[in-house]
Design an enzyme around this catalytic site. Structure first.
Site, PDB file in Angstrom:
ATOM      1  N   HIS A   1       3.130   3.297   0.106  1.00 22.19           N
ATOM      2  CA  HIS A   1       2.190   4.416   0.258  1.00 22.19           C
ATOM      3  C   HIS A   1       0.932   4.162  -0.551  1.00 22.19           C
ATOM      4  O   HIS A   1       0.991   3.654  -1.677  1.00 22.19           O
ATOM      5  CB  HIS A   1       2.832   5.721  -0.221  1.00 22.19           C
TER       6      HIS A   1
ATOM      7  N   GLU B   1       0.382   7.500   9.201  1.00 19.12           N
ATOM      8  CA  GLU B   1       1.591   6.707   8.937  1.00 19.12           C
ATOM      9  C   GLU B   1       1.504   5.290   9.490  1.00 19.12           C
ATOM     10  O   GLU B   1       1.045   5.085  10.625  1.00 19.12           O
ATOM     11  CB  GLU B   1       2.815   7.387   9.559  1.00 19.12           C
TER      12      GLU B   1
ATOM     13  N   CYS C   1       5.067  13.810   6.385  1.00 17.45           N
ATOM     14  CA  CYS C   1       5.714  12.574   5.937  1.00 17.45           C
ATOM     15  C   CYS C   1       6.426  12.876   4.613  1.00 17.45           C
ATOM     16  O   CYS C   1       5.762  13.184   3.613  1.00 17.45           O
ATOM     17  CB  CYS C   1       4.664  11.477   5.758  1.00 17.45           C
TER      18      CYS C   1
HETATM   19  N1  LIG Z   1       5.968   5.330   9.035  1.00 20.84           N
HETATM   20  C1  LIG Z   1       6.793   5.165   7.872  1.00 20.84           C
HETATM   21  C2  LIG Z   1       8.203   5.576   8.114  1.00 20.84           C
HETATM   22  C3  LIG Z   1       8.389   7.041   8.343  1.00 20.84           C
HETATM   23  C4  LIG Z   1       8.089   7.894   7.114  1.00 20.84           C
HETATM   24  C5  LIG Z   1       8.358   9.331   7.398  1.00 20.84           C
HETATM   25  N2  LIG Z   1       7.626  10.000   8.366  1.00 20.84           N
HETATM   26  C6  LIG Z   1       8.772  10.187   6.229  1.00 20.84           C
HETATM   27  O1  LIG Z   1       8.988  11.391   6.473  1.00 20.84           O
HETATM   28  O2  LIG Z   1       8.972   9.688   5.135  1.00 20.84           O
HETATM   29  C7  LIG Z   1       6.765   3.703   7.408  1.00 20.84           C
HETATM   30  O3  LIG Z   1       6.535   2.792   8.218  1.00 20.84           O
HETATM   31  O4  LIG Z   1       6.996   3.472   6.229  1.00 20.84           O
END
Ligand SMILES: N[C@@H](CCC[C@H](N)C(=O)O)C(=O)O
Length: 276
Positions: A163, A212, A221
Protein backbone atom coordinates in the site's frame (compact mmCIF):
# COMPACT_ATOMS: atom_id res chain seq x y z
CA UNK A 1 -20.46 -23.90 -11.27
CA UNK A 2 -22.34 -22.45 -8.33
CA UNK A 3 -21.16 -19.17 -6.86
CA UNK A 4 -22.24 -16.64 -4.23
CA UNK A 5 -22.02 -12.92 -4.82
CA UNK A 6 -20.88 -11.05 -1.70
CA UNK A 7 -19.49 -7.69 -0.71
CA UNK A 8 -17.74 -5.90 2.14
CA UNK A 9 -18.80 -2.23 1.99
CA UNK A 10 -19.40 -2.54 -1.76
CA UNK A 11 -16.02 -4.17 -2.51
CA UNK A 12 -17.63 -7.10 -4.30
CA UNK A 13 -16.59 -10.67 -4.92
CA UNK A 14 -17.65 -13.87 -6.63
CA UNK A 15 -17.17 -16.44 -3.89
CA UNK A 16 -16.49 -20.13 -4.57
CA UNK A 17 -16.66 -22.88 -1.98
CA UNK A 18 -15.92 -26.58 -2.48
CA UNK A 19 -12.69 -26.54 -4.49
CA UNK A 20 -9.70 -28.33 -2.92
CA UNK A 21 -7.21 -25.99 -4.60
CA UNK A 22 -7.16 -22.87 -6.73
CA UNK A 23 -8.17 -23.97 -10.26
CA UNK A 24 -5.45 -23.57 -12.89
CA UNK A 25 -7.70 -21.26 -14.93
CA UNK A 26 -8.60 -18.97 -11.97
CA UNK A 27 -6.83 -16.04 -13.56
CA UNK A 28 -8.71 -16.27 -16.90
CA UNK A 29 -11.98 -16.89 -15.03
CA UNK A 30 -11.43 -13.74 -12.98
CA UNK A 31 -10.99 -11.61 -16.09
CA UNK A 32 -14.10 -13.08 -17.76
CA UNK A 33 -16.44 -13.29 -14.77
CA UNK A 34 -15.51 -10.02 -13.06
CA UNK A 35 -16.34 -8.07 -16.24
CA UNK A 36 -19.36 -5.90 -15.38
CA UNK A 37 -20.82 -6.03 -18.91
CA UNK A 38 -19.96 -9.48 -20.25
CA UNK A 39 -19.60 -11.40 -16.97
CA UNK A 40 -21.14 -11.48 -13.49
CA UNK A 41 -19.32 -8.33 -12.40
CA UNK A 42 -17.02 -8.08 -9.37
CA UNK A 43 -13.75 -6.68 -8.05
CA UNK A 44 -12.36 -10.19 -7.64
CA UNK A 45 -12.81 -13.94 -7.20
CA UNK A 46 -12.56 -15.41 -3.70
CA UNK A 47 -11.86 -19.12 -3.18
CA UNK A 48 -12.59 -20.63 0.23
CA UNK A 49 -10.42 -23.76 0.43
CA UNK A 50 -9.47 -26.41 3.00
CA UNK A 51 -6.44 -25.67 5.19
CA UNK A 52 -4.10 -27.80 7.25
CA UNK A 53 -3.15 -24.80 9.44
CA UNK A 54 -6.49 -23.10 10.05
CA UNK A 55 -10.25 -23.72 9.79
CA UNK A 56 -10.22 -22.46 6.17
CA UNK A 57 -7.86 -20.97 3.59
CA UNK A 58 -8.65 -18.04 1.31
CA UNK A 59 -7.17 -17.10 -2.08
CA UNK A 60 -8.14 -13.89 -3.84
CA UNK A 61 -7.77 -13.09 -7.53
CA UNK A 62 -8.15 -9.48 -8.66
CA UNK A 63 -10.42 -8.63 -11.60
CA UNK A 64 -7.35 -8.29 -13.87
CA UNK A 65 -6.39 -11.92 -13.14
CA UNK A 66 -3.51 -11.17 -10.75
CA UNK A 67 -3.42 -12.86 -7.35
CA UNK A 68 -3.28 -10.76 -4.17
CA UNK A 69 -1.62 -11.87 -0.95
CA UNK A 70 -4.46 -10.65 1.26
CA UNK A 71 -7.82 -8.87 1.19
CA UNK A 72 -9.51 -7.40 4.24
CA UNK A 73 -13.02 -7.16 2.82
CA UNK A 74 -12.82 -10.66 1.32
CA UNK A 75 -11.76 -12.26 4.60
CA UNK A 76 -14.88 -10.80 6.28
CA UNK A 77 -17.00 -12.17 3.42
CA UNK A 78 -15.35 -15.61 3.68
CA UNK A 79 -16.02 -15.68 7.43
CA UNK A 80 -19.69 -14.80 6.96
CA UNK A 81 -20.03 -17.37 4.19
CA UNK A 82 -18.69 -20.31 6.20
CA UNK A 83 -20.79 -19.45 9.27
CA UNK A 84 -24.06 -18.58 7.52
CA UNK A 85 -23.78 -21.64 5.26
CA UNK A 86 -23.14 -23.80 8.36
CA UNK A 87 -19.67 -25.03 7.39
CA UNK A 88 -18.61 -24.09 10.92
CA UNK A 89 -20.53 -23.50 14.13
CA UNK A 90 -18.12 -21.30 16.10
CA UNK A 91 -17.98 -17.54 16.47
CA UNK A 92 -14.17 -17.51 16.57
CA UNK A 93 -12.54 -18.99 13.50
CA UNK A 94 -9.18 -18.96 11.76
CA UNK A 95 -8.51 -18.31 8.08
CA UNK A 96 -5.17 -18.87 6.35
CA UNK A 97 -4.10 -16.27 3.79
CA UNK A 98 -1.37 -16.36 1.16
CA UNK A 99 0.63 -13.34 2.34
CA UNK A 100 -0.48 -12.55 5.89
CA UNK A 101 -0.47 -15.94 7.61
CA UNK A 102 -3.32 -17.35 9.65
CA UNK A 103 -5.78 -14.71 10.82
CA UNK A 104 -8.11 -14.88 13.83
CA UNK A 105 -11.66 -13.83 13.08
CA UNK A 106 -14.42 -12.99 15.56
CA UNK A 107 -18.04 -13.01 14.42
CA UNK A 108 -21.00 -11.04 15.77
CA UNK A 109 -24.05 -13.17 15.05
CA UNK A 110 -27.69 -12.06 15.13
CA UNK A 111 -30.59 -14.42 14.42
CA UNK A 112 -28.25 -17.11 13.09
CA UNK A 113 -26.45 -14.82 10.59
CA UNK A 114 -23.17 -12.92 10.81
CA UNK A 115 -23.70 -9.14 11.09
CA UNK A 116 -20.20 -7.88 11.89
CA UNK A 117 -16.73 -9.37 11.58
CA UNK A 118 -13.62 -8.41 13.54
CA UNK A 119 -10.35 -9.60 12.01
CA UNK A 120 -6.91 -9.68 13.61
CA UNK A 121 -5.03 -8.54 10.52
CA UNK A 122 -1.63 -9.18 12.12
CA UNK A 123 1.26 -6.75 12.31
CA UNK A 124 1.85 -4.12 9.64
CA UNK A 125 5.08 -4.71 7.74
CA UNK A 126 7.23 -1.62 7.52
CA UNK A 127 10.48 -3.33 6.64
CA UNK A 128 11.71 -5.06 3.55
CA UNK A 129 9.43 -3.19 1.17
CA UNK A 130 11.23 -3.70 -2.08
CA UNK A 131 11.89 -0.05 -2.67
CA UNK A 132 15.33 0.41 -4.17
CA UNK A 133 18.10 2.94 -3.93
CA UNK A 134 18.01 6.02 -1.81
CA UNK A 135 15.05 5.36 0.48
CA UNK A 136 15.60 3.90 3.93
CA UNK A 137 13.92 0.51 3.63
CA UNK A 138 12.78 0.37 7.22
CA UNK A 139 10.91 3.64 7.24
CA UNK A 140 9.25 4.81 4.08
CA UNK A 141 7.29 7.59 5.78
CA UNK A 142 6.34 10.82 4.07
CA UNK A 143 8.77 10.40 1.16
CA UNK A 144 8.48 12.22 -2.17
CA UNK A 145 7.15 10.43 -5.25
CA UNK A 146 6.52 11.80 -8.72
CA UNK A 147 3.87 10.61 -11.14
CA UNK A 148 2.58 12.12 -14.36
CA UNK A 149 4.59 15.29 -13.81
CA UNK A 150 3.12 15.90 -10.33
CA UNK A 151 4.76 15.51 -6.96
CA UNK A 152 3.18 13.70 -3.99
CA UNK A 153 4.41 12.45 -0.63
CA UNK A 154 3.76 8.85 0.35
CA UNK A 155 4.01 6.41 3.23
CA UNK A 156 4.48 2.73 2.37
CA UNK A 157 2.83 0.04 4.49
CA UNK A 158 2.45 -3.66 3.75
CA UNK A 159 -0.44 -5.62 5.23
CA UNK A 160 0.83 -8.71 3.41
CA UNK A 161 -0.05 -6.76 0.24
CA UNK A 162 1.53 -3.41 -0.69
CA UNK A 163 0.00 0.00 0.00
CA UNK A 164 1.09 3.52 -0.85
CA UNK A 165 -0.74 6.08 1.30
CA UNK A 166 -0.91 9.69 0.07
CA UNK A 167 -2.54 12.58 1.96
CA UNK A 168 -4.65 14.93 -0.15
CA UNK A 169 -6.83 17.95 0.58
CA UNK A 170 -10.17 16.22 0.03
CA UNK A 171 -10.09 12.47 -0.60
CA UNK A 172 -13.80 12.09 -1.57
CA UNK A 173 -13.41 14.53 -4.50
CA UNK A 174 -9.90 13.41 -5.51
CA UNK A 175 -9.46 12.43 -9.18
CA UNK A 176 -8.59 8.73 -8.73
CA UNK A 177 -8.60 7.97 -12.46
CA UNK A 178 -5.97 10.63 -13.15
CA UNK A 179 -3.38 9.53 -10.60
CA UNK A 180 -4.30 6.00 -9.45
CA UNK A 181 -3.03 4.07 -12.49
CA UNK A 182 0.25 6.03 -12.65
CA UNK A 183 1.04 5.42 -8.97
CA UNK A 184 -0.12 1.75 -9.07
CA UNK A 185 2.52 1.03 -11.73
CA UNK A 186 5.22 3.39 -10.43
CA UNK A 187 8.72 1.87 -10.76
CA UNK A 188 9.26 2.19 -6.98
CA UNK A 189 6.82 -0.70 -6.59
CA UNK A 190 8.09 -3.74 -8.50
CA UNK A 191 4.96 -5.76 -7.61
CA UNK A 192 2.75 -2.70 -8.28
CA UNK A 193 0.80 -1.23 -5.36
CA UNK A 194 -2.60 -0.35 -3.99
CA UNK A 195 -2.88 3.44 -3.66
CA UNK A 196 -4.83 5.15 -0.88
CA UNK A 197 -5.69 8.85 -0.98
CA UNK A 198 -6.52 10.01 2.52
CA UNK A 199 -7.71 13.12 4.34
CA UNK A 200 -7.49 13.21 8.11
CA UNK A 201 -10.68 14.83 9.49
CA UNK A 202 -9.76 14.38 13.15
CA UNK A 203 -7.53 12.12 15.24
CA UNK A 204 -10.34 9.55 15.21
CA UNK A 205 -11.71 9.93 11.68
CA UNK A 206 -10.05 9.57 8.29
CA UNK A 207 -11.64 9.80 4.84
CA UNK A 208 -10.02 7.51 2.28
CA UNK A 209 -10.48 6.63 -1.39
CA UNK A 210 -8.64 3.79 -3.05
CA UNK A 211 -7.19 2.83 -6.38
CA UNK A 212 -6.60 -0.91 -6.04
CA UNK A 213 -3.82 -2.84 -7.67
CA UNK A 214 -5.39 -5.12 -10.26
CA UNK A 215 -8.92 -3.80 -9.78
CA UNK A 216 -8.88 0.01 -10.13
CA UNK A 217 -11.25 2.22 -8.14
CA UNK A 218 -13.24 0.11 -5.66
CA UNK A 219 -15.78 1.24 -3.07
CA UNK A 220 -13.66 0.01 -0.16
CA UNK A 221 -10.39 -1.69 0.70
CA UNK A 222 -9.94 -3.34 4.10
CA UNK A 223 -6.17 -3.73 3.94
CA UNK A 224 -6.03 -0.17 2.54
CA UNK A 225 -7.97 1.15 5.55
CA UNK A 226 -5.53 -0.67 7.88
CA UNK A 227 -2.52 0.71 5.98
CA UNK A 228 -4.01 4.23 6.11
CA UNK A 229 -4.49 4.06 9.87
CA UNK A 230 -0.89 2.85 10.33
CA UNK A 231 0.42 5.60 8.04
CA UNK A 232 -1.63 8.19 9.93
CA UNK A 233 -0.19 7.09 13.27
CA UNK A 234 3.36 7.02 11.86
CA UNK A 235 2.92 10.55 10.51
CA UNK A 236 1.46 11.74 13.84
CA UNK A 237 -1.97 12.57 12.35
CA UNK A 238 -4.28 10.16 14.17
CA UNK A 239 -4.82 8.10 17.29
CA UNK A 240 -4.21 4.36 17.16
CA UNK A 241 -7.93 3.74 16.80
CA UNK A 242 -9.98 5.58 14.18
CA UNK A 243 -12.92 5.23 11.86
CA UNK A 244 -11.86 5.06 8.22
CA UNK A 245 -14.67 6.25 5.93
CA UNK A 246 -14.65 4.80 2.44
CA UNK A 247 -17.02 5.34 -0.45
CA UNK A 248 -18.91 2.16 0.53
CA UNK A 249 -19.04 2.83 4.29
CA UNK A 250 -17.00 2.84 7.47
CA UNK A 251 -14.43 0.51 9.02
CA UNK A 252 -13.28 0.60 12.63
CA UNK A 253 -9.50 0.14 12.63
CA UNK A 254 -7.26 -0.20 15.67
CA UNK A 255 -3.48 -0.63 15.84
CA UNK A 256 -3.08 -2.19 19.26
CA UNK A 257 -0.26 -1.00 21.47
CA UNK A 258 -0.35 -4.31 23.37
CA UNK A 259 0.48 -6.73 20.55
CA UNK A 260 1.24 -4.41 17.58
CA UNK A 261 -1.58 -6.11 15.62
CA UNK A 262 -4.17 -4.30 13.52
CA UNK A 263 -7.84 -5.06 14.26
CA UNK A 264 -10.40 -4.36 11.53
CA UNK A 265 -14.14 -4.47 12.24
CA UNK A 266 -16.84 -4.16 9.59
CA UNK A 267 -19.78 -5.80 7.86
CA UNK A 268 -20.09 -8.40 5.10
CA UNK A 269 -23.11 -9.22 2.95
CA UNK A 270 -24.43 -12.01 0.79
CA UNK A 271 -26.25 -10.52 -2.20
CA UNK A 272 -27.31 -13.49 -4.32
CA UNK A 273 -26.43 -16.99 -5.43
CA UNK A 274 -26.07 -18.11 -8.99
CA UNK A 275 -24.91 -20.77 -11.37
CA UNK A 276 -22.75 -20.21 -14.43
N1 LIG B 1 -6.26 -5.35 -4.93
C1 LIG B 1 -5.62 -5.84 -3.75
C2 LIG B 1 -6.32 -7.02 -3.17
C3 LIG B 1 -7.67 -6.71 -2.61
C4 LIG B 1 -7.63 -5.81 -1.37
C5 LIG B 1 -9.00 -5.61 -0.83
N2 LIG B 1 -9.96 -4.96 -1.59
C6 LIG B 1 -9.12 -5.36 0.65
O1 LIG B 1 -10.27 -5.18 1.10
O2 LIG B 1 -8.13 -5.44 1.37
C7 LIG B 1 -4.16 -6.22 -4.06
O3 LIG B 1 -3.84 -6.56 -5.21
O4 LIG B 1 -3.36 -6.20 -3.14
Amino acid sequence: MEFTKMNGLGNDFIVWYGHQELPSDASELAVRLCDRHFGIGADGLVYILPSDKADFRMRIINSDGSEAEQCGNAIRCAAKYVYDRKHINREQITIETLGAGVQQVELTVENGAVRMVKVDMGEPILEGLKIPTTLDLTNVIDEPIEAGGSGFRFTAVSMGNPHCVIYVEDAPSFDLEAWGPKLECHPLFPKKTNVEFATVRSRKHIDMRVWERGAGPTLACGTGACATLVASVLNGYSDRRAMVSLKGGDLDIEWSEDDNHIYMTGPAEIVFEGRI
